[in-house]
Scaffold this active site. Structure first.
Site, short mmCIF file in Angstrom:
data_model
loop_
_atom_site.label_atom_id
_atom_site.label_comp_id
_atom_site.label_asym_id
_atom_site.label_seq_id
_atom_site.Cartn_x
_atom_site.Cartn_y
_atom_site.Cartn_z
N GLU A 281 1.17 -0.73 0.19
CA GLU A 281 0.03 -0.11 0.40
C GLU A 281 0.65 1.70 -0.40
O GLU A 281 2.02 1.15 0.91
CB GLU A 281 -0.80 0.17 1.25
N TYR B 88 7.31 2.57 -7.72
CA TYR B 88 7.25 0.67 -7.70
C TYR B 88 6.32 0.89 -9.49
O TYR B 88 6.77 -0.34 -9.98
CB TYR B 88 5.49 0.67 -7.25
#
Length: 136
Positions: free
Chosen positions: A92, A104
């Site tokens: 998260e 990411y």
């Protein structure tokens, strides 16, 4: 890197958030499936259980940002998780953390969902994005 050093580095890396305490870090690493990957520049904490891994936090000292330290820690987290039998990893990330989003995305993580109002901020809560990646 000791849990105390990780807690101090985490506080430097996330000055606006609630830092992780040394006892929390030690408990996580000692729990079934828990692990840490460390480097002088930072660390990543995760767990791998039943074919899945979760990246709980990744912290890079401010003076080492934008120099590949986060990318290296993320790759080491993924490799360690895969070695522990994880086929998929999850994380998260705060919707307002543009640097983490870029890291990411570049590493092949994909958005899978959103948790409304997950992270507290001084001006109100913001969403968390949930991301996933198949591990090799």
């Amino acid at each position: 890197m000791t849990p105390e050093a990780m807690a101090a580095l985490h506080a430097r890396a996330f000055p606006a958030g609630r830092g992780w305490h040394a006892a929390e870090i030690a408990d996580l690493v000692a729990a079934p499936g828990g692990f840490a990957v460390t480097a002088p520049e930072g660390f990543a904490l995760g767990r791998a259980v039943a074919g899945e891994a979760e990246l709980l936090t990744i912290a890079v000292a401010p003076e080492y940002r934008r120099a590949g330290a986060g990318r290296a820690l993320l790759a080491r987290f993924e490799a360690e998780a895969a070695q522990r039998g994880a086929e998929t990893a999850f994380l998260e990330v705060a919707d307002d953390n543009a640097a983490a989003h870029a890291l990411y995305r570049a590493a092949g993580w994909r958005e899978t969902g959103r948790r409304k109002g997950y992270y507290a901020r001084p001006n109100g809560a913001i969403d968390a994005l949930t991301l996933a990646k198949k591990l090799e």
